[in-house]
Design a protein around this motif. Structure first.
Motif, PDB file in Angstrom:
ATOM      1  N   LEU A  91      98.796  46.385 -91.831  1.00 15.41           N
ATOM      2  CA  LEU A  91      98.713  45.806 -93.172  1.00 15.41           C
ATOM      3  C   LEU A  91      97.273  45.697 -93.672  1.00 15.41           C
ATOM      4  O   LEU A  91      96.430  45.110 -93.006  1.00 15.41           O
ATOM      5  CB  LEU A  91      99.340  44.408 -93.183  1.00 15.41           C
ATOM      6  CG  LEU A  91     100.772  44.279 -92.667  1.00 15.41           C
ATOM      7  CD1 LEU A  91     101.232  42.833 -92.790  1.00 15.41           C
ATOM      8  CD2 LEU A  91     101.724  45.204 -93.409  1.00 15.41           C
ATOM      9  N   ILE A  92      97.034  46.253 -94.837  1.00 17.35           N
ATOM     10  CA  ILE A  92      95.721  46.089 -95.482  1.00 17.35           C
ATOM     11  C   ILE A  92      95.963  45.470 -96.865  1.00 17.35           C
ATOM     12  O   ILE A  92      96.041  46.174 -97.864  1.00 17.35           O
ATOM     13  CB  ILE A  92      94.958  47.438 -95.589  1.00 17.35           C
ATOM     14  CG1 ILE A  92      94.760  48.076 -94.208  1.00 17.35           C
ATOM     15  CG2 ILE A  92      93.612  47.235 -96.262  1.00 17.35           C
ATOM     16  CD1 ILE A  92      93.779  47.373 -93.285  1.00 17.35           C
ATOM     17  N   PRO A  93      96.115  44.142 -96.917  1.00 24.03           N
ATOM     18  CA  PRO A  93      96.268  43.481 -98.218  1.00 24.03           C
ATOM     19  C   PRO A  93      94.924  43.438 -98.948  1.00 24.03           C
ATOM     20  O   PRO A  93      93.942  44.001 -98.467  1.00 24.03           O
ATOM     21  CB  PRO A  93      96.717  42.062 -97.845  1.00 24.03           C
ATOM     22  CG  PRO A  93      96.880  42.043 -96.358  1.00 24.03           C
ATOM     23  CD  PRO A  93      96.104  43.188 -95.819  1.00 24.03           C
ATOM     24  N   THR A  94      94.889  42.764-100.082  1.00 26.19           N
ATOM     25  CA  THR A  94      93.629  42.570-100.798  1.00 26.19           C
ATOM     26  C   THR A  94      92.659  41.815 -99.884  1.00 26.19           C
ATOM     27  O   THR A  94      93.039  40.834 -99.250  1.00 26.19           O
ATOM     28  CB  THR A  94      93.880  41.724-102.062  1.00 26.19           C
ATOM     29  OG1 THR A  94      94.902  42.364-102.811  1.00 26.19           O
ATOM     30  CG2 THR A  94      92.633  41.598-102.900  1.00 26.19           C
ATOM     31  N   MET A  95      91.431  42.287 -99.806  1.00 26.64           N
ATOM     32  CA  MET A  95      90.433  41.615 -98.967  1.00 26.64           C
ATOM     33  C   MET A  95      89.130  41.490 -99.741  1.00 26.64           C
ATOM     34  O   MET A  95      88.875  42.291-100.638  1.00 26.64           O
ATOM     35  CB  MET A  95      90.144  42.441 -97.713  1.00 26.64           C
ATOM     36  CG  MET A  95      91.284  42.477 -96.740  1.00 26.64           C
ATOM     37  SD  MET A  95      90.768  43.311 -95.238  1.00 26.64           S
ATOM     38  CE  MET A  95      92.358  43.404 -94.397  1.00 26.64           C
ATOM     39  N   LEU A 136     103.866  39.714 -99.739  1.00 23.35           N
ATOM     40  CA  LEU A 136     102.739  40.643 -99.639  1.00 23.35           C
ATOM     41  C   LEU A 136     102.666  41.541-100.868  1.00 23.35           C
ATOM     42  O   LEU A 136     101.587  41.771-101.428  1.00 23.35           O
ATOM     43  CB  LEU A 136     102.897  41.475 -98.357  1.00 23.35           C
ATOM     44  CG  LEU A 136     101.826  42.524 -98.068  1.00 23.35           C
ATOM     45  CD1 LEU A 136     100.452  41.891 -97.972  1.00 23.35           C
ATOM     46  CD2 LEU A 136     102.150  43.259 -96.773  1.00 23.35           C
ATOM     47  N   MET A 137     103.824  42.018-101.329  1.00 23.44           N
ATOM     48  CA  MET A 137     103.838  42.907-102.495  1.00 23.44           C
ATOM     49  C   MET A 137     103.407  42.159-103.755  1.00 23.44           C
ATOM     50  O   MET A 137     102.666  42.695-104.573  1.00 23.44           O
ATOM     51  CB  MET A 137     105.214  43.543-102.660  1.00 23.44           C
ATOM     52  CG  MET A 137     105.404  44.692-101.687  1.00 23.44           C
ATOM     53  SD  MET A 137     106.860  45.695-102.016  1.00 23.44           S
ATOM     54  CE  MET A 137     108.116  44.749-101.186  1.00 23.44           C
ATOM     55  N   ALA A 138     103.862  40.913-103.885  1.00 27.63           N
ATOM     56  CA  ALA A 138     103.456  40.111-105.045  1.00 27.63           C
ATOM     57  C   ALA A 138     101.944  39.898-105.011  1.00 27.63           C
ATOM     58  O   ALA A 138     101.257  40.039-106.024  1.00 27.63           O
ATOM     59  CB  ALA A 138     104.188  38.771-105.047  1.00 27.63           C
ATOM     60  N   ARG A 139     101.422  39.572-103.825  1.00 30.35           N
ATOM     61  CA  ARG A 139      99.981  39.308-103.718  1.00 30.35           C
ATOM     62  C   ARG A 139      99.150  40.564-103.995  1.00 30.35           C
ATOM     63  O   ARG A 139      98.064  40.487-104.543  1.00 30.35           O
ATOM     64  CB  ARG A 139      99.642  38.732-102.337  1.00 30.35           C
ATOM     65  CG  ARG A 139     100.144  37.300-102.151  1.00 30.35           C
ATOM     66  CD  ARG A 139      99.669  36.693-100.836  1.00 30.35           C
ATOM     67  NE  ARG A 139      98.226  36.575-100.779  1.00 30.35           N
ATOM     68  CZ  ARG A 139      97.511  35.607-101.345  1.00 30.35           C
ATOM     69  NH1 ARG A 139      98.125  34.638-101.994  1.00 30.35           N
ATOM     70  NH2 ARG A 139      96.209  35.587-101.248  1.00 30.35           N
ATOM     71  N   LEU A 140      99.677  41.723-103.609  1.00 31.54           N
ATOM     72  CA  LEU A 140      98.941  42.966-103.860  1.00 31.54           C
ATOM     73  C   LEU A 140      98.840  43.283-105.347  1.00 31.54           C
ATOM     74  O   LEU A 140      97.966  44.024-105.772  1.00 31.54           O
ATOM     75  CB  LEU A 140      99.611  44.130-103.125  1.00 31.54           C
ATOM     76  CG  LEU A 140      99.128  44.364-101.697  1.00 31.54           C
ATOM     77  CD1 LEU A 140     100.040  45.344-100.986  1.00 31.54           C
ATOM     78  CD2 LEU A 140      97.689  44.877-101.665  1.00 31.54           C
TER      79      LEU A 140
END
Lengths: 465, 275
Positions: free
Chosen positions: B208-212, B250-254
């Motif tokens: 997983l590479i979410p917003t960072m 995770l999708m909402a946060r992306l």
């Protein structure tokens, strides 16, 4: 006709500030700094008493009466030289030190009126020197010893500067792309302009220190690998791990840690988006949870980014708030609203996963807890809903864990801080530590004091062997 | 400064870069990522490491031009430099002898999947590769994958090459014993794969590479719920048990910054900087 000797004023010279209405819309510095006349006038209030309570209160041992006396004589270059014998980051300290708890706390003048505004005097001469060009001390004789410093925050920069002045080769490893640590990513532009952090870090480099950015120790090199190349190591990695409330809805969109919010604004300059790439979201109704300086900083940033209403939600009352009085006052002047004795219970989201409200409960103060402050107790049945579209959680930061996780044999407390003796020596030979990584989240100046003490201990260690 | 020593366009809008970064190359393992900035006003973006050459002192990343920063990176050429490259970040993925491992990846992420598949192959596993893209023209790293996989399946969303979609996997899971699944790709794909493997109880690892922002545990932008607990993908991951991940969150946060990302892209295309 000779002038009569003026009576010493009880009130300190007020700091000129940007008008609250104006400043709440920009990121320019709030405090504008004394003029030459103001600085001399304030310096004249110093009684030059013999007890030096100010020096005793200074973690980096600045000879305060001496530099104040030089300011009275308008010998500004000599005054900054005097400060820099002990402190390599004076323009920063003049702005962010909690002087009221340190040098100014026991000021003799403070017994009859306002204490002398030591920080404002320091700031004036530091700014003047920066504008005119830095004067460098005489280059020391090289000892041939090398010291690695982990983290370019206040502790690391101070240790590096002191070690360089003693003739050691100091190399600072910084994980972020900018030097300064919390001074850069944590403290907003309007309190501490980043050009000042850059300039003072450059001054440290001019002393002979090398700063390597984008170098995360524990990942790129381990501490043990540094020990193979260096004669000693100082760890000043700080407290950068954000704490969350661990309540439902905390991962909704629009809920930030104060660290994320401030890193975006300060380090990445999101306030200048899209000139700078990093975005930030600030809605109309912002709630900041917490009562420390970080909460004040985040709230004031949110206001400047266009929020209609910014509330600071704090579970105790005004008296227990850990933020500096000056910061509370600045925030209130700008229109930040305080919701005391209030604590969030959960965050409520909309159908797109964004926060839309916060369920809170009112608190009352009970018996004092371990910190000596009265413990907040929830009042049953007092729940209510607060509409919010942005939440910033500013309830504290814990020590960065990477060095501890990747260094075998390094003694660590149950809170994740590194164990040191009174000189900053850790359980590993040749490894020293100081600042928030040892004490937990504290002040810039206490970290600098720890860096100074450790540098002295490292010097002794290097020279005896 | 970090120099681009190789740039190769793999397919339209997807470029492979080799950066000169000796120290990072020496420490990088599959599953880890780097954070880079393209210029002094740039954002920090995470990119999963797709390979290293320790002797040459380079690391490889493959980047799809989807927004302002990735497009700007795509405009750079061999010999150009970027100011910041930090890594290796995150924990390396667990490489062991598991038996038969299915390595599945989609789009640009087939490149870092290949880095994992290679390590798993070298560790003595029977590696079955599944690689996909929206359409045939977007497929990358097929030859490289073939080299490290004992068997390779190709899939496209539109069926222009290989299998159409991923439903063929069900038959595969019925046919043979698979000990572990490694999924590296778009969130929707990793979610779909995790759902497909769940009934068979096959251990499924997703990357997983979410917003960072910082990528070192300081901001919490990348927080993700795994098994009911909040984890930071940058330091606790990036690899997690796919059956435990809350993909919806995770999708909402992306999507949190989608409007700003679009705006930044428009400004970049127009060459404007201020609102």
């Amino acid at each position: 006709m000779s002038k009569p000797k003026p009576k010493i004023r009880k009130e300190s010279v007020a700091m000129p500030k940007q008008d609250p209405k104006e400043r709440s819309k920009n990121f320019d510095e709030v405090a504008l700094g004394y003029t030459e006349e103001q600085v001399v006038s304030e310096a004249e209030r110093c009684l030059q008493c013999r007890e030096f309570p100010c020096v005793k209160g200074c973690p980096v041992e600045v000879d305060i009466p001496a530099f104040v006396s030089l300011i009275r004589e308008r010998k500004f270059a000599e005054a900054i030289r005097k400060i820099k014998e002990k402190n390599s980051l004076p323009a920063i300290c003049g702005r962010v030190c909690p002087q009221e708890e340190q040098c100014q706390a026991n000021c003799t003048m403070g017994k009859v009126g306002d204490p002398v505004s030591v920080g404002r005097l320091e700031r004036f001469v530091a700014d003047l020197e920066r504008e005119r060009g830095y004067e460098l001390p005489q280059k020391p004789v090289s000892t041939g010893k090398k010291v690695a410093i982990v983290g370019a925050g206040p502790a690391g920069l101070t240790a590096a500067a002191d070690l360089a002045k003693l003739g050691h080769e100091a190399v600072v490893f910084e994980a972020l792309h900018k030097q300064g640590g919390v001074l850069f990513y944590g403290i907003p532009e309007f309190r501490l302009p980043k050009k000042i952090v850059e300039a003072e870090a450059e001054y440290v480099e001019k002393l002979g220190v090398t700063i390597k950015t984008n170098a995360m120790i524990g990942k790129l090199h381990t501490l043990k690998e540094l020990l193979e190349q260096f004669d000693a190591v100082f760890v000043g990695t700080g407290a950068g791990l954000p704490s969350f409330m661990r309540i439902p809805g905390e991962n909704l969109c629009g809920v930030y840690s104060a660290n994320e919010f401030l890193i975006r604004v300060n380090l990445m300059k999101a306030y200048a988006f899209p000139e700078y790439d990093t975005p930030i979201y600030v809605g109309d109704e912002v709630a900041v949870i917490g009562g420390g300086n970080v909460a004040m900083d985040a709230a004031r940033c949110a206001l400047r980014l266009g929020a209609k209403e910014v509330k600071i939600v704090y579970r105790r009352s005004r008296e227990e708030m850990p933020a500096r009085a000056e910061e509370k006052e600045n925030a209130e002047e700008e229109g930040i609203v305080f919701e005391f004795l209030t604590n969030p219970k959960r965050f409520v989201g909309n159908d797109r996963g964004w926060v839309k409200a916060m369920e809170c409960i009112r608190m009352r103060l009970g018996e004092p807890d371990d910190s000596g402050r009265r413990r907040p107790v929830p009042i049953e049945g007092s729940e209510f809903v607060m509409d919010v579209d942005t939440v910033i959680v500013a309830i504290g930061r814990s020590p960065n864990p990477i060095i501890q996780q990747t260094t075998e044999g390094l003694e660590v407390t149950k809170w994740g801080t590194i164990v040191v003796d009174e000189n900053g020596k850790t359980s590993i030979e040749g490894v020293y530590a100081g600042g928030d990584i040892v004490t937990g989240e504290a002040t810039v100046i206490s970290a600098m004091g720890a860096g100074k003490k450790a540098a002295r201990a490292i010097h002794e260690y290097l020279m005896k062997g | 400064m970090y120099k681009i020593v190789t740039k190769r366009e793999l397919v339209s809008h997807i470029n492979l870069f080799e950066f000169s970064a000796k120290e990072i190359a020496a420490k990088s393992k599959s599953g880890q990522f780097v954070i880079l900035r393209v210029d002094e006003k740039g954002e920090r973006i995470p990119l999963t490491i797709a390979g290293t050459d320790v002797e040459k002192g380079t690391i490889t990343v493959v980047c799809h031009e989807v927004g302002k920063t990735t497009k700007q990176l795509g405009s750079l050429n061999e010999g150009d430099c970027i100011p910041d490259l930090l890594g290796p970040l995150g924990k390396p993925v667990e490489i062991g002898k598991f038996g038969t491992v299915l390595c599945i990846g989609g789009g640009v992420m087939v490149a870092p999947l290949h880095f994992q598949a290679k390590a798993l192959h070298e560790a003595g596993n029977m590696v079955i590769g599944v690689m996909g893209a929206r359409t045939e023209k977007q497929l990358i790293f097929e030859d490289e994958m073939r080299e490290v996989c004992d068997k390779l399946y190709v899939s496209t969303d539109d069926g222009t090459k290989g299998y159409k979609g991923l439903s063929f996997l069900k038959d595969l899971f019925k046919e043979r014993k698979i000990d572990r699944v490694v999924a590296v790709g778009p969130i929707v794909m990793m979610k779909a794969v995790s759902e497909l493997t769940r009934p068979y109880g096959i251990s499924t690892i997703v990357n997983l590479i979410p917003t960072m922002v910082d990528g070192m545990g300081m901001c919490g932008a990348c927080r993700v719920t795994v098994g009911g607990k909040t984890m930071f993908a940058c330091v606790d991951g990036p690899d997690f048990d796919g059956h435990q991940v809350d993909f919806e969150e995770l999708m909402a946060r992306l999507k949190m910054y989608t409007p700003q990302e679009k705006l930044a892209f428009v400004f970049y295309e127009k060459g404007e900087k201020k609102l």
